[in-house]
Design a protein around this motif. Structure first.
Motif: not given
Ligand SMILES: C[S@@+](CC[C@H](N)C(=O)[O-])C[C@H]1O[C@@H](n2cnc3c(N)ncnc32)[C@H](O)[C@@H]1O
Length: 209
Positions: A40-46, A197-199
């Protein structure tokens, strides 16, 4: 997809979570030398959580555009041999420098990612991965301008935030335009939305043309 050995699902407080091995940076839980990687704090993680392969391998050399305060760049630096981390805002750069003090592999640059010539003399050529997360208008063009650093068999892991391109336009239309721009320099291999995670973010994995 096979994860690099430096990225794994580990148990934190009874919950399996994506993780890398290294010093904690943003208050994330740790266990046995591993630190949770918060999607939720990292787009690569997502991207990992959504089953994408951003192309990162153990010991890679990486150019990271839009490093901010180093949340994600720190996880990449836990895996990679070197991460050239470009950020143009002074405030997050101060935190990024602190994060780099705990990781020899993280090299911060206070530079504008739209002007790759300004760091072209210090960043190596033929890199394995370029990560693009600048979240400003022209995100695809930033990725294209930095293609020059990538090896022919390297990977681009890019995130397009629709609202950074246009606050009112339909995100799908924004993503189509961004993909058209990316295709001038890259072959697109995979795309996925990063919800929940990221809209309104599209993640793209691509290889140089
Ligand atoms: C969404 S944040 C990045 C978050 C970071 N990638 C992470 O996951 O930890 C976007 C960052 O890109 C930076 N940025 C925007 N335009 C830039 C540019 N042209 N050159 C360098 N950095 C830029 C912003 O200052 C901001 O810190």
């Amino acid at each position: 997809m096979t994860l690099p050995s430096g990225v794994a699902y580990r148990e934190f407080d009874g919950e399996e979570r994506l993780a890398t091995r290294g010093e904690p940076v943003y208050g994330e839980p740790t266990a046995e030398g591993w630190r949770a990687w918060d999607a939720r704090r990292s787009k690569l993680g997502a991207m990992y959580e959504r089953g994408m392969d951003p192309g990162l391998q153990d010991g890679d050399r990486v150019l990271y555009l839009g490093a901010a305060n180093g949340t994600t760049a720190s996880h990449v630096a836990d895996v990679a041999r070197v991460v050239y981390a470009v950020e143009f805002a002074a405030r997050p750069m101060r935190d990024l420098v602190d994060v780099a003090a705990t990781r020899d592999s993280l090299v911060p640059f206070l530079k504008d990612a739209r002007k790759p010539a300004s760091y072209g003399h210090v960043v190596e050529a033929d890199l394995d991965v370029v990560v693009q997360d600048v979240a400003t208008r022209g995100q695809a063009r930033v990725a294209c301008a930095n293609r020059r650093f990538l090896a022919d068999d390297g990977r681009l892991a890019a995130v397009i935030k629709a609202r950074s391109e246009d606050t009112v336009r339909d995100p799908e239309a924004v993503f189509e335009d961004a993909l058209d721009d990316l295709r001038t320099e890259y072959r697109v291999l995979e795309t996925k939305r990063l919800d929940p995670f990221h809209a309104d973010h599209l993640a793209v994995v691509a290889e140089p043309r």
